[in-house]
Design a protein around this motif. Sequence first.
Motif, PDB file in Angstrom:
ATOM      1  N   GLY A 182      15.740 -10.714  14.819  1.00  0.00           N
ATOM      2  CA  GLY A 182      16.595 -11.170  13.730  1.00  0.00           C
ATOM      3  C   GLY A 182      16.264 -12.572  13.275  1.00  0.00           C
ATOM      4  O   GLY A 182      15.485 -13.294  13.884  1.00  0.00           O
ATOM      5  N   THR A 183      16.891 -12.967  12.169  1.00  0.00           N
ATOM      6  CA  THR A 183      16.679 -14.304  11.614  1.00  0.00           C
ATOM      7  C   THR A 183      17.413 -15.346  12.431  1.00  0.00           C
ATOM      8  O   THR A 183      18.268 -15.024  13.274  1.00  0.00           O
ATOM      9  N   LYS A 184      17.118 -16.609  12.175  1.00  0.00           N
ATOM     10  CA  LYS A 184      17.711 -17.679  12.971  1.00  0.00           C
ATOM     11  C   LYS A 184      19.233 -17.709  12.873  1.00  0.00           C
ATOM     12  O   LYS A 184      19.909 -18.100  13.833  1.00  0.00           O
ATOM     13  N   ASP A 185      19.791 -17.340  11.713  1.00  0.00           N
ATOM     14  CA  ASP A 185      21.243 -17.393  11.564  1.00  0.00           C
ATOM     15  C   ASP A 185      21.933 -16.109  12.018  1.00  0.00           C
ATOM     16  O   ASP A 185      23.158 -16.012  11.955  1.00  0.00           O
ATOM     17  N   ALA A 186      21.167 -15.129  12.482  1.00  0.00           N
ATOM     18  CA  ALA A 186      21.757 -13.881  12.976  1.00  0.00           C
ATOM     19  C   ALA A 186      20.902 -13.317  14.113  1.00  0.00           C
ATOM     20  O   ALA A 186      20.585 -12.130  14.152  1.00  0.00           O
ATOM     21  N   ARG A 187      20.534 -14.187  15.036  1.00  0.00           N
ATOM     22  CA  ARG A 187      19.603 -13.786  16.084  1.00  0.00           C
ATOM     23  C   ARG A 187      20.300 -13.001  17.184  1.00  0.00           C
ATOM     24  O   ARG A 187      21.377 -13.372  17.644  1.00  0.00           O
ATOM     25  N   GLN A 188      19.682 -11.920  17.619  1.00  0.00           N
ATOM     26  CA  GLN A 188      20.177 -11.120  18.724  1.00  0.00           C
ATOM     27  C   GLN A 188      19.293 -11.361  19.940  1.00  0.00           C
ATOM     28  O   GLN A 188      18.064 -11.413  19.827  1.00  0.00           O
ATOM     29  N   LYS A 189      19.939 -11.456  21.106  1.00  0.00           N
ATOM     30  CA  LYS A 189      19.203 -11.803  22.316  1.00  0.00           C
ATOM     31  C   LYS A 189      19.567 -10.855  23.451  1.00  0.00           C
ATOM     32  O   LYS A 189      20.727 -10.489  23.612  1.00  0.00           O
ATOM     33  N   ARG A 190      18.556 -10.478  24.230  1.00  0.00           N
ATOM     34  CA  ARG A 190      18.786  -9.669  25.425  1.00  0.00           C
ATOM     35  C   ARG A 190      17.751 -10.041  26.477  1.00  0.00           C
ATOM     36  O   ARG A 190      16.658 -10.518  26.150  1.00  0.00           O
ATOM     37  N   LEU A 191      18.100  -9.828  27.722  1.00  0.00           N
ATOM     38  CA  LEU A 191      17.168 -10.146  28.801  1.00  0.00           C
ATOM     39  C   LEU A 191      16.099  -9.065  28.907  1.00  0.00           C
ATOM     40  O   LEU A 191      16.376  -7.867  28.786  1.00  0.00           O
ATOM     41  N   ALA A 199       2.660  -7.125  29.630  1.00  0.00           N
ATOM     42  CA  ALA A 199       2.684  -5.667  29.748  1.00  0.00           C
ATOM     43  C   ALA A 199       3.959  -5.201  30.442  1.00  0.00           C
ATOM     44  O   ALA A 199       4.652  -5.984  31.100  1.00  0.00           O
ATOM     45  N   ASN A 200       4.255  -3.925  30.313  1.00  0.00           N
ATOM     46  CA  ASN A 200       5.369  -3.282  31.018  1.00  0.00           C
ATOM     47  C   ASN A 200       6.717  -3.946  30.755  1.00  0.00           C
ATOM     48  O   ASN A 200       7.490  -4.204  31.674  1.00  0.00           O
ATOM     49  N   VAL A 201       7.029  -4.191  29.508  1.00  0.00           N
ATOM     50  CA  VAL A 201       8.312  -4.807  29.167  1.00  0.00           C
ATOM     51  C   VAL A 201       9.450  -3.820  29.401  1.00  0.00           C
ATOM     52  O   VAL A 201       9.396  -2.663  28.983  1.00  0.00           O
ATOM     53  N   LYS A 202      10.495  -4.299  30.088  1.00  0.00           N
ATOM     54  CA  LYS A 202      11.715  -3.519  30.297  1.00  0.00           C
ATOM     55  C   LYS A 202      12.903  -4.413  29.966  1.00  0.00           C
ATOM     56  O   LYS A 202      12.888  -5.616  30.251  1.00  0.00           O
ATOM     57  N   TYR A 203      13.937  -3.824  29.401  1.00  0.00           N
ATOM     58  CA  TYR A 203      15.112  -4.595  29.006  1.00  0.00           C
ATOM     59  C   TYR A 203      16.202  -4.468  30.057  1.00  0.00           C
ATOM     60  O   TYR A 203      16.488  -3.379  30.562  1.00  0.00           O
ATOM     61  N   LEU A 204      16.804  -5.605  30.400  1.00  0.00           N
ATOM     62  CA  LEU A 204      17.804  -5.662  31.462  1.00  0.00           C
ATOM     63  C   LEU A 204      19.231  -5.719  30.936  1.00  0.00           C
ATOM     64  O   LEU A 204      20.169  -5.402  31.666  1.00  0.00           O
ATOM     65  N   ASP A 219      12.856 -14.520  45.981  1.00  0.00           N
ATOM     66  CA  ASP A 219      12.183 -13.273  46.347  1.00  0.00           C
ATOM     67  C   ASP A 219      11.877 -12.393  45.146  1.00  0.00           C
ATOM     68  O   ASP A 219      11.316 -11.303  45.284  1.00  0.00           O
ATOM     69  N   GLY A 220      12.236 -12.839  43.947  1.00  0.00           N
ATOM     70  CA  GLY A 220      11.931 -12.098  42.737  1.00  0.00           C
ATOM     71  C   GLY A 220      12.764 -10.853  42.523  1.00  0.00           C
ATOM     72  O   GLY A 220      12.481 -10.060  41.620  1.00  0.00           O
ATOM     73  N   GLN A 221      13.834 -10.666  43.309  1.00  0.00           N
ATOM     74  CA  GLN A 221      14.631  -9.450  43.216  1.00  0.00           C
ATOM     75  C   GLN A 221      15.921  -9.610  42.414  1.00  0.00           C
ATOM     76  O   GLN A 221      16.548  -8.625  42.034  1.00  0.00           O
ATOM     77  N   ARG A 222      16.330 -10.845  42.161  1.00  0.00           N
ATOM     78  CA  ARG A 222      17.567 -11.098  41.414  1.00  0.00           C
ATOM     79  C   ARG A 222      17.305 -12.120  40.320  1.00  0.00           C
ATOM     80  O   ARG A 222      16.360 -12.912  40.400  1.00  0.00           O
ATOM     81  N   VAL A 223      18.183 -12.108  39.325  1.00  0.00           N
ATOM     82  CA  VAL A 223      18.078 -13.042  38.215  1.00  0.00           C
ATOM     83  C   VAL A 223      19.458 -13.629  37.939  1.00  0.00           C
ATOM     84  O   VAL A 223      20.449 -12.893  37.834  1.00  0.00           O
ATOM     85  N   LEU A 224      19.516 -14.945  37.856  1.00  0.00           N
ATOM     86  CA  LEU A 224      20.711 -15.634  37.366  1.00  0.00           C
ATOM     87  C   LEU A 224      20.553 -15.848  35.871  1.00  0.00           C
ATOM     88  O   LEU A 224      19.453 -16.122  35.387  1.00  0.00           O
ATOM     89  N   ASP A 239      20.675  -7.670  39.684  1.00  0.00           N
ATOM     90  CA  ASP A 239      19.648  -7.091  40.544  1.00  0.00           C
ATOM     91  C   ASP A 239      18.579  -6.454  39.659  1.00  0.00           C
ATOM     92  O   ASP A 239      18.879  -5.589  38.832  1.00  0.00           O
ATOM     93  N   VAL A 240      17.335  -6.889  39.810  1.00  0.00           N
ATOM     94  CA  VAL A 240      16.270  -6.450  38.919  1.00  0.00           C
ATOM     95  C   VAL A 240      15.981  -4.962  39.063  1.00  0.00           C
ATOM     96  O   VAL A 240      15.697  -4.272  38.073  1.00  0.00           O
ATOM     97  N   THR A 241      16.068  -4.416  40.264  1.00  0.00           N
ATOM     98  CA  THR A 241      15.742  -3.009  40.486  1.00  0.00           C
ATOM     99  C   THR A 241      16.830  -2.079  39.963  1.00  0.00           C
ATOM    100  O   THR A 241      16.562  -1.133  39.218  1.00  0.00           O
ATOM    101  N   SER A 242      18.062  -2.336  40.344  1.00  0.00           N
ATOM    102  CA  SER A 242      19.164  -1.459  39.949  1.00  0.00           C
ATOM    103  C   SER A 242      19.753  -1.811  38.589  1.00  0.00           C
ATOM    104  O   SER A 242      20.475  -1.012  38.001  1.00  0.00           O
TER     105      SER A 242
END
Length: 443
Positions: A182-191, A199-204, A219-224, A239-242
């Motif tokens: 989206g544009t700067k005044d209506a930007r949508q964001k997701r992790l 490569a291998n993009v997945k949305y959280l 340990d690369g398993q969780r994200v704050l 939790d990145v896996t679940s």
Amino acid sequence: MSFQIRVFTAILAVLSLFTAPALAQNSGPLRIEITEGVIEPLPFALPVFEAETADATGVAAQITEVISADLTGTGLFREIEPGAFISNVSSFAAPIQYADWKAINAQALITGAVAVQGNQLNVKFRLYDVFSGAEMGDGLQFSATPEGWRRMAHKVADAVYSRITGEGGYFDSRVVYVSETGTKDARQKRLAIMDYDGANVKYLTDSSSIVLAPRFSPDGQRVLYTSYETGFPRIYVLDVTSVQRRALESQEGTMSFAPRFAPDGETIVFSLSQGGNTDIYRMNVNGGPATRLTAAPSIETAPSYSPDGTQIVFESDRSGSQQLYVMPASGGEARRISFGPGRYGTPVWSPRGDLVAFTKQNAGRFHIGVMRLDGSEERLLTASFLDEGPTWSPNGRVIMFSRETQGAQGRATLYSVDITGRNLRPVRTPEGGSDPSWSPLQR
């Protein structure tokens, strides 16, 4: 994705390894000296890996291609085109014709083989120092399911990189970031999460609410990350896996943001705004009381732990402008480390412990820079309309950040740059990207 790693040879060449990119030398053991001088990329030959089973031909070519992209993408290596080869590698077990590879000035030779047996993919490789006429280190074999072929390619590239540079690799890693549309005044964001190379993009998460500043656990398993889904900033752990998540405990009437894990993976440090004042707090990621670490009548934010967990670097305007400070991890007196012109923010401690990366704004331009812990040797690596949010590769050699272009149609894009300021490269993502956080090497 689990992997098995097996040593299948016992030949080891003695290497002289330097951590300080420069010329590979034609006499003595093969090496790259990483210095501030002019870099001549090391020429290497990479014949397509041998397919040892009939259904391995396609994946063998793909693995070879990824290994090449990993190595050449560093700016330290240059692949010799296969059309220049005098001889090829007919079999993984065949003896190496060193004279043929010397004739085309290949200084390193990488050979490999791929086999598919049921639901198992096996990849093995060897690395040779052409001018010394010897194998460098032990050959390795990686095993996983066929879906893990890219990771096996990255692991081979990591091993080659490490043996020639003496540094740890960074290819078998991931990046979590904010995907933007989206544009700067209506930007949508997701992790989103991806391999280090896009490569291998997945949305959280979905894009129903604003998300900011994702940060990997050690340990690369969780994200704050920080989310505005309740209407004000609040910290979540995912939790990145679940892809399951939960909100961290917070006091009513407060706003919490800018979280980051401590090296122990259980403690987090973050900013909390209450009554018009913003300070840094710490708490256990599983809950419990928060401990206040700063108490200045100013804005204290963007905390980042040292690798040993004993200190925290953060940004504060206590001196009248946005600057960088270091304090003990338990709180207490802080010392200022930034003294150049302009404003400094988003500090991140190098995994090596020797540098801090930061965002700097000065004279209408934004920069990504690094400095020593006493503020010395400040080096600006980039300059643009808006560069911000640095994150370190697992080996402390590369920094990823986001760059936004001007105008209503401006777009945020991820970039990477070597800490020498060389090899500035875009990181390709399906959509715009910001706020990257680099994981440790995967296990």
